[in-house]
Write an enzyme that holds these catalytic residues in place. Sequence first.
Site, PDB file in Angstrom:
ATOM      1  N   HIS A  19       0.846  -1.204   0.000  1.00 41.05           N
ATOM      2  CA  HIS A  19       0.000   0.000   0.000  1.00 41.05           C
ATOM      3  C   HIS A  19       0.882   1.256   0.000  1.00 41.05           C
ATOM      4  O   HIS A  19       0.616   2.210  -0.729  1.00 41.05           O
ATOM      5  CB  HIS A  19      -0.875   0.058   1.256  1.00 41.05           C
ATOM      6  N   LYS A  43     -19.570  -5.463   8.265  1.00 41.87           N
ATOM      7  CA  LYS A  43     -18.476  -6.436   8.135  1.00 41.87           C
ATOM      8  C   LYS A  43     -17.524  -6.258   9.311  1.00 41.87           C
ATOM      9  O   LYS A  43     -16.486  -5.591   9.209  1.00 41.87           O
ATOM     10  CB  LYS A  43     -17.762  -6.202   6.799  1.00 41.87           C
ATOM     11  N   ARG A  93      -1.749  -5.997  -8.587  1.00 45.57           N
ATOM     12  CA  ARG A  93      -0.510  -6.736  -8.298  1.00 45.57           C
ATOM     13  C   ARG A  93      -0.256  -7.827  -9.322  1.00 45.57           C
ATOM     14  O   ARG A  93       0.858  -8.066  -9.744  1.00 45.57           O
ATOM     15  CB  ARG A  93      -0.592  -7.384  -6.903  1.00 45.57           C
TER      16      ARG A  93
END
Length: 173
Positions: A19, A43, A93
Amino acid sequence: MKQITAIYPGSFDPVTNGHLDLIYRGCKLFDHLIVAIARNPEKETSLFGLEERIEMLEAMTAELDNVTVDAFEGLLMKYCIEKGANAVLRGIRAVSDYEFELQMALMNRKIEPSVETVFMMPAEKYSYLSSRIVREIAAFGGPLNGLVPELVEQHLRRRVDEKRAATIEIPSK
Ligand code: PNS
């Protein structure tokens, strides 16, 4: 010239070196980069609470003048409009990220065509790195050097210890 404000949204549970690599790249490209932690009250599976995730990200980006850390709830596109942002930054990625990212970018474009999604690739050495894998390594006491900053490692070790202590059963008499 038009100022570009980009939002870098994510869960950041916790922030990883991957990140941070993207944040360093993004802040060179955009006039203002807002790292925005998505808050999802439904969540509640996050390892870290929102405040702690903000604290870690703020510490790791303190020296970057055009980067701010924030949190948002609900639709990303609504948040972009609220902040006057014209771009969303996302990292890719590997090919496996592409399908989900494409779906999200196109759906976001449908919701709000004025906001462009910009994809950047982190350094190759972070291509296998994710917050999920970092949480798993931490849970089993594995090595975290090179994956997260030292400060984040300290938070992870402490959080894992807290969770372990909370789950140790008190034997009944
Ligand atoms: O770090 P993550 O989990 O890959 O981040 C995903 C995130 C938070 C960027 C995505 O779930 C999101 O944008 N959530 C906000 C709700 C929303 O706008 N959903 C519609 C996306 S098409």
